[in-house]
Design an enzyme around this catalytic site. Structure first.
Site, PDB file in Angstrom:
ATOM      1  N   HIS A 184      -9.300   2.968  -1.343  1.00  0.00           N
ATOM      2  CA  HIS A 184      -7.885   2.600  -1.230  1.00  0.00           C
ATOM      3  C   HIS A 184      -7.426   1.827  -2.466  1.00  0.00           C
ATOM      4  CE1 HIS A 184      -4.109   1.602   0.396  1.00  0.00           C
ATOM      5  NE2 HIS A 184      -4.422   0.571   1.162  1.00  0.00           N
ATOM      6  N   CYS A 197       0.820  -1.217   0.000  1.00  0.00           N
ATOM      7  CA  CYS A 197       0.000   0.000   0.000  1.00  0.00           C
ATOM      8  C   CYS A 197       0.851   1.263   0.000  1.00  0.00           C
ATOM      9  CB  CYS A 197      -0.931  -0.013   1.207  1.00  0.00           C
ATOM     10  SG  CYS A 197      -1.880  -1.545   1.352  1.00  0.00           S
TER      11      CYS A 197
END
Length: 387
Positions: free
Chosen positions: A333, A84
């Site tokens: 996300h 991420c």
């Protein structure tokens, strides 16, 4: 060492997108270049963050494909991967290349496409960010990891479930007025604590949604920045660090050292302390993450983060606004795009152009985290008046 500035930026909306992954990247990069009128011939390199395109799209070699499609002919183009934190790392690499004089003008982008995959498929792909030999072997997922984090935090510091739910309430409220956010409807504390259980004590509204999207910025050395824009954003400091790779290796699950180390490096380089920061975009992949991040970044003492959110101290009009964009909990996300998306939101704040504008914002911070706290980047940015 050269000083470095953000001179242009572009993004797509985050959410469910129909475009292919290369097209998303091209859109964001094209918008960033047009925002500062940089000719393609003046760009020295392209750095692009991405995590799961190879697994979900069967598409690698993304950076050269985006470079070719957007007309950056012949430049070095490379993909960075750190789960991420992939595009936070891309930003860091581009920043260092300019700072050390290797390049003068560099494009940095992040891109991801996830919503076209079945839930089981992208869960498997995201799970590859964990250590297969340890966390993976036990079946521990990322919601499971942050469930452990929250359980330990509530045990150690006596935080209530309602205080933790206030993170999601705040960020969903902020996202409601952000046109780049996937979720634009507010929720209440009752909505959060009554939502479906995901990984005890985390509930559905404690978890960020998957998303598609891309974001890009153009970086330049300060010597040439003002030839492109009258409002360059200064990169005051940058940090990049690694931490424990699996849950069993933490002595204290409520502190992720990748964040504390990256923050220390960024603050030292910027010559500031946490109290000098006016606005923050941090990695709230789960409500528990925002609370822990806010303490690891030095904004609150250990154990005070949850109460601070519930008291409104991190609201847009609070003493330290955190995630006025809505954060990952509302924006979504798209993992490889998240880091640059956070920097985009901070730059808007420093230019005084954000939908949830923080009054007097002159110093902003973006925090990007990957894996089970395995890697983190922290970027400190300063408004145009400070360049």
């Amino acid at each position: 060492m050269n000083d470095v500035c953000v001179i242009g930026m572009g993004t797509t909306e985050f959410g469910v997108r129909e475009e292919g992954i290369v097209e998303l990247g091209v859109t964001a990069v094209g918008r960033a270049l047009r925002s500062c009128d940089v000719d393609r011939e003046e760009v020295d390199a392209l750095y692009l963050g991405n995590f799961v395109a190879g697994m979900l799209e069967g598409q690698e070699t993304l950076a050269p494909l985006v470079a070719d499609s957007v007309g950056l002919v012949g430049v070095p183009a490379m993909k960075t991967e750190g789960a991420c934190a992939s595009s936070g790392i891309a930003f860091r690499q581009a920043y260092q290349a300019i700072r050390t004089g290797v390049h003068d003008v560099v494009v940095v982008a992040g891109v991801e496409r996830m919503t076209n995959a079945e839930t089981s498929e992208f869960t498997r792909a995201l799970g590859s960010a964990a250590d297969h030999g340890t966390d993976g072997a036990t079946g521990l997922t990322f919601p499971g990891f942050y469930g452990l984090v929250l359980d330990r935090y509530m045990h150690e510091y006596g935080a209530t479930r309602e205080q933790v739910a206030a993170v999601s309430v705040k960020n969903r409220k902020n996202g409601a007025s952000n046109p780049r956010a996937r979720f634009r409807s507010p929720v209440t504390v009752d909505d959060v604590v009554d939502s479906r259980l995901v990984a005890d004590p985390l509930r559905l509204y404690d978890c960020c949604p998957a998303a598609d999207g891309a974001a890009a910025v153009v970086l330049a050395s300060a010597d040439v920045a003002e030839s492109y824009t009258e409002t360059p954003i200064a990169v005051l400091g940058s940090g990049h660090a690694t931490g424990r790779s699996a849950a069993y290796r933490y002595d204290d699950l409520t502190t992720l050292e990748a964040t504390t180390l990256a923050a220390e490096e960024a603050y030292d380089e910027a010559g500031i302390s946490p109290s000098d920061v006016d606005v923050v975009e941090l990695h709230d992949c789960f409500s528990a993450a925002e609370i822990g991040d806010s303490e690891d970044l030095g904004f609150f003492e250990k154990g005070e983060g949850a109460a601070a959110v519930a008291a409104g101290r991190t609201a847009v009009d609070g003493e330290l606004p955190i995630n006025p964009s809505g954060g990952l909990l509302a924006k979504g996300h798209p993992v490889g795009a998240t880091g640059i998306g956070q920097i985009y939101e901070v730059c808007l704040q420093l230019l005084g152009e954000h939908e949830n504008q923080v009054d007097g914002a002159e110093v902003g911070l973006a925090h990007n985290l990957g894996g089970s706290g395995a890697v983190s980047t922290v970027t400190v940015l300063g408004g145009p008046s400070g360049v």
